[in-house]
Design an enzyme around this catalytic site. Structure first.
Site, PDB file in Angstrom:
ATOM      1  N   GLY A  15       0.709  -1.270  -0.089  1.00  0.00           N
ATOM      2  CA  GLY A  15       0.051  -0.058  -0.004  1.00  0.00           C
ATOM      3  C   GLY A  15       0.831   1.482  -0.003  1.00  0.00           C
ATOM      4  O   GLY A  15       1.918   1.127   0.282  1.00  0.00           O
ATOM      5  N   ASP A  16       0.209   2.404  -0.233  1.00  0.00           N
ATOM      6  CA  ASP A  16       0.917   3.596  -0.367  1.00  0.00           C
ATOM      7  C   ASP A  16       1.854   3.963  -1.106  1.00  0.00           C
ATOM      8  O   ASP A  16       2.858   4.665  -0.954  1.00  0.00           O
ATOM      9  CB  ASP A  16       1.433   4.013   1.269  1.00  0.00           C
ATOM     10  CG  ASP A  16       0.342   3.939   2.390  1.00  0.00           C
ATOM     11  OD1 ASP A  16      -0.950   4.120   1.951  1.00  0.00           O
ATOM     12  OD2 ASP A  16       0.422   3.388   3.215  1.00  0.00           O
ATOM     13  N   GLY A  18       1.573   5.324  -4.030  1.00  0.00           N
ATOM     14  CA  GLY A  18       1.252   6.542  -4.931  1.00  0.00           C
ATOM     15  C   GLY A  18       0.291   6.092  -5.972  1.00  0.00           C
ATOM     16  O   GLY A  18       0.130   6.705  -7.031  1.00  0.00           O
ATOM     17  N   LYS A  19      -0.696   5.173  -5.577  1.00  0.00           N
ATOM     18  CA  LYS A  19      -1.569   4.720  -6.596  1.00  0.00           C
ATOM     19  C   LYS A  19      -2.723   6.040  -6.796  1.00  0.00           C
ATOM     20  O   LYS A  19      -2.911   6.395  -7.990  1.00  0.00           O
ATOM     21  CB  LYS A  19      -2.431   4.014  -5.974  1.00  0.00           C
ATOM     22  CG  LYS A  19      -1.934   2.523  -5.699  1.00  0.00           C
ATOM     23  CD  LYS A  19      -2.797   1.423  -5.018  1.00  0.00           C
ATOM     24  CE  LYS A  19      -3.047   1.961  -3.646  1.00  0.00           C
ATOM     25  NZ  LYS A  19      -2.155   1.758  -2.747  1.00  0.00           N
ATOM     26  N   LYS A  21      -1.975   9.272  -6.705  1.00  0.00           N
ATOM     27  CA  LYS A  21      -1.380  10.236  -7.606  1.00  0.00           C
ATOM     28  C   LYS A  21      -1.264   9.793  -9.027  1.00  0.00           C
ATOM     29  O   LYS A  21      -1.709  10.517 -10.126  1.00  0.00           O
ATOM     30  CB  LYS A  21       0.185  10.341  -7.359  1.00  0.00           C
ATOM     31  CG  LYS A  21       0.816  11.332  -8.284  1.00  0.00           C
ATOM     32  CD  LYS A  21       2.304  11.348  -8.489  1.00  0.00           C
ATOM     33  CE  LYS A  21       2.507  11.747  -9.729  1.00  0.00           C
ATOM     34  NZ  LYS A  21       3.868  12.427  -9.791  1.00  0.00           N
ATOM     35  N   GLY A  43      -6.125   5.523   1.956  1.00  0.00           N
ATOM     36  CA  GLY A  43      -5.949   6.875   1.758  1.00  0.00           C
ATOM     37  C   GLY A  43      -4.665   7.181   0.482  1.00  0.00           C
ATOM     38  O   GLY A  43      -3.812   6.945   0.550  1.00  0.00           O
ATOM     39  N   HIS A  44      -5.667   8.080   0.055  1.00  0.00           N
ATOM     40  CA  HIS A  44      -4.967   8.482  -1.388  1.00  0.00           C
ATOM     41  C   HIS A  44      -4.838   9.894  -1.500  1.00  0.00           C
ATOM     42  O   HIS A  44      -5.868  10.612  -1.396  1.00  0.00           O
ATOM     43  CB  HIS A  44      -5.880   7.791  -2.688  1.00  0.00           C
ATOM     44  CG  HIS A  44      -5.826   6.223  -2.554  1.00  0.00           C
ATOM     45  ND1 HIS A  44      -6.777   5.764  -3.391  1.00  0.00           N
ATOM     46  CD2 HIS A  44      -5.303   5.372  -1.901  1.00  0.00           C
ATOM     47  CE1 HIS A  44      -6.605   4.379  -3.253  1.00  0.00           C
ATOM     48  NE2 HIS A  44      -5.865   4.138  -2.269  1.00  0.00           N
ATOM     49  N   GLN A 216      -5.143  -0.536  -1.225  1.00  0.00           N
ATOM     50  CA  GLN A 216      -4.272  -1.292  -0.750  1.00  0.00           C
ATOM     51  C   GLN A 216      -3.050  -1.756  -1.388  1.00  0.00           C
ATOM     52  O   GLN A 216      -2.838  -0.866  -2.607  1.00  0.00           O
ATOM     53  CB  GLN A 216      -4.803  -2.467  -0.075  1.00  0.00           C
ATOM     54  CG  GLN A 216      -5.524  -1.980   1.411  1.00  0.00           C
ATOM     55  CD  GLN A 216      -7.069  -1.583   0.950  1.00  0.00           C
ATOM     56  OE1 GLN A 216      -7.813  -2.058   0.133  1.00  0.00           O
ATOM     57  NE2 GLN A 216      -7.354  -0.261   1.609  1.00  0.00           N
ATOM     58  N   THR A 231      -5.220  -7.462   4.707  1.00  0.00           N
ATOM     59  CA  THR A 231      -6.624  -6.765   4.644  1.00  0.00           C
ATOM     60  C   THR A 231      -7.611  -7.945   4.336  1.00  0.00           C
ATOM     61  O   THR A 231      -7.118  -8.976   3.871  1.00  0.00           O
ATOM     62  CB  THR A 231      -6.765  -5.486   3.904  1.00  0.00           C
ATOM     63  OG1 THR A 231      -7.952  -4.821   4.094  1.00  0.00           O
ATOM     64  CG2 THR A 231      -6.702  -5.676   2.171  1.00  0.00           C
TER      65      THR A 231
END
Ligand code: GDP
Ligand code: IMO
Ligand code: MG
Length: 416
Positions: A15-16, A18-19, A21, A43-44, A216, A231
């Protein structure tokens, strides 16, 4: 049926990556942006013309006024979180009308008791906890497969809903307020609730391009991830079809987003984790704090073993390499190519987390570039060693890197 240049964007780590963006960037060429799994555990963050948007549930396309967006039924939906997010974005001047934001009628709902169950279970697990976001994701998915979920379409029949809610009076502290909220949702959200499979298939017939937005990352996938530290949804690319109601052939071009290093929030093994000054540097320079929970993200080197496996299982056509700029100051860069434990060498993720935990990592070391790539938009302007790092990743995975992200802003992207 034809599927005109649909694209599916998924994260290939924990996860995280940069999806958000990348979805925002590619949304330019799409008609509709659709989430297909997860919930407000995501959280994007998007940075558009200096304005930062933090999205949990609404698809990232919502910030582009000419795009349609939707939540597929693979999502689990917390109506209170949705209401809040819609209010925040509306206040920021973004229109969220029913023609622009749709919810699949068969989407399962996260109810307040799911959150309580999630948090109680985590407390009960003590130091074996998963480190969930505490948002009720797992318990909501359990109720879905347990065939007892409330679904978005249930909001369309007020009388029936009222009668069913009566059975849950002992599940919430203030039942009257809970019912009042639910009745408000039947009015405010019903116009957004549609048979999404039908809307999407009509769109495909009319040549609409869909961009599927993953949440995710692949190693949080409930089947293929680092179980049980995962998850509760499938995060892999094929879920884009399964979680929306378009056929498997509609997944289209699969773009895998990979951060130039690795981060992880929550518990679970992380072989390339750095507990030293380099790890601290990556966290500080990359602003690695969770958008959802504010937790410090664990940081480490790129894991080539996991990346290769993720590309294979997901059928990745191309990679978007993000946060390259975060490596700018490092003299050398490591990439994991194998693990070793108890005399066994692994070039794939071992089934059991106990075998994955405490492995020693075989690294290949590449020279850093120690110059600024931040904000670059032109491939030729990259330092030679940065190009060599990109070429190394392409060789390792057999997949071309077609986007390189050099900053949080929409424009801070190299397209190849
Ligand atoms: P997501 O969950 O995959 O959408 O990723 P997040 O938004 O949670 O985390 C990525 C963070 O890195 C966000 O704060 C982005 O604004 C930021 N970001 C994205 N791409 C880049 C990049 O290329 N360079 C830098 N420095 N930051 C980036
Ligand atoms: P985005 O979309 C990073 C992690 C949690 C925990 C595990 C299970 O922003 O990449 P859950 O609440 O889903 O039951 O928690 O999954 N997790 C994420 N980590 N980014 C996310 O989303 C995540 N969503 C869940 O930290 O380890
Ligand atoms: Mg995130």
């Amino acid at each position: 049926m034809q599927h005109p240049q649909n694209t599916t964007i998924i994260g290939l780590q924990w996860g995280d990556e940069g999806k958000g963006k990348m979805v925002d960037r590619l949304a330019e060429n799409a008609d509709m942006i659709v989430r297909f799994q997860g919930g407000h555990n995501a959280g994007h963050t998007l940075v558009v013309e200096g304005i930062t948007y933090k999205l949990n549930l609404l698809p990232s396309g919502i910030v582009r006024p000419d795009k349609k967006t939707a939540l597929g039924h693979g999502v689990v939906l917390d109506l209170w979180a949705l209401e809040k997010e819609m209010a925040t974005l509306s206040a920021a001047g973004i229109s969220i009308t029913p023609d622009r934001f749709m919810i699949a009628e068969n989407t399962s709902l996260i109810m307040p008791w799911h959150r309580v169950q999630d948090q109680n279970r985590e407390r009960g697990l003590g130091d074996k906890k998963i480190g969930t976001t505490g948002r009720g994701i797992g318990p909501a998915y359990e109720d879905r497969v347990g065939r007892r979920a409330f679904r978005a379409g249930d909001l369309l029949d007020q009388q029936d809903l009222k009668a069913r809610l009566g059975e849950f009076s002992d599940q919430v502290d203030d039942f009257a307020a809970f019912c009042e909220d639910m009745m408000r949702f039947t009015k405010t959200l019903s116009p957004h609730i549609v048979p999404l499979w039908h809307v999407l298939s009509e769109g495909q017939r009319n040549g609409e391009k869909v961009l599927f937005e993953g949440a995710q990352g692949f190693y949080l996938d409930v089947d293929f991830g680092t179980y049980p530290f995962v998850t509760s949804s499938n995060t892999l690319a094929s879920q884009a079809a399964t979680g929306t109601g378009l056929p498997a052939s509609a997944v289209g071009h699969v773009l895998g987003v990979v951060k130039a290093y690795t981060t992880r929030v929550g518990s679970g093994p992380f072989p390339t984790e750095l507990g030293d000054a380099t790890g601290e540097h990556l966290g500080a320079k990359g602003h690695e704090f969770g958008t959802v929970t504010g937790r410090k993200r664990r940081c480490g080197w790129l894991d080539g073993v996991l990346l290769k496996q993720a590309c294979t299982i997901n059928g990745i056509h191309a990679l978007a390499l993000t946060k390259l700029d975060v490596l700018d100051e490092l003299p050398t860069i490591n990439v994991a190519v194998a693990y070793q434990k108890a005399g066994v060498t692994y070039t794939h993720l071992p089934l059991h987390w106990r075998d994955f935990s405490g492995v020693s990592v075989v690294y290949e070391t590449l020279p850093g570039w120690q110059s600024v790539t931040e904000g670059l938009q032109d491939y030729d302007a990259l330092p030679a060693n940065a190009k060599a790092y990109i070429a190394y990743i392409e060789r390792l995975t057999g997949v071309p890197v077609t986007y390189i992200s050099t900053g949080p802003g929409r424009e801070e992207t190299i397209v190849r």
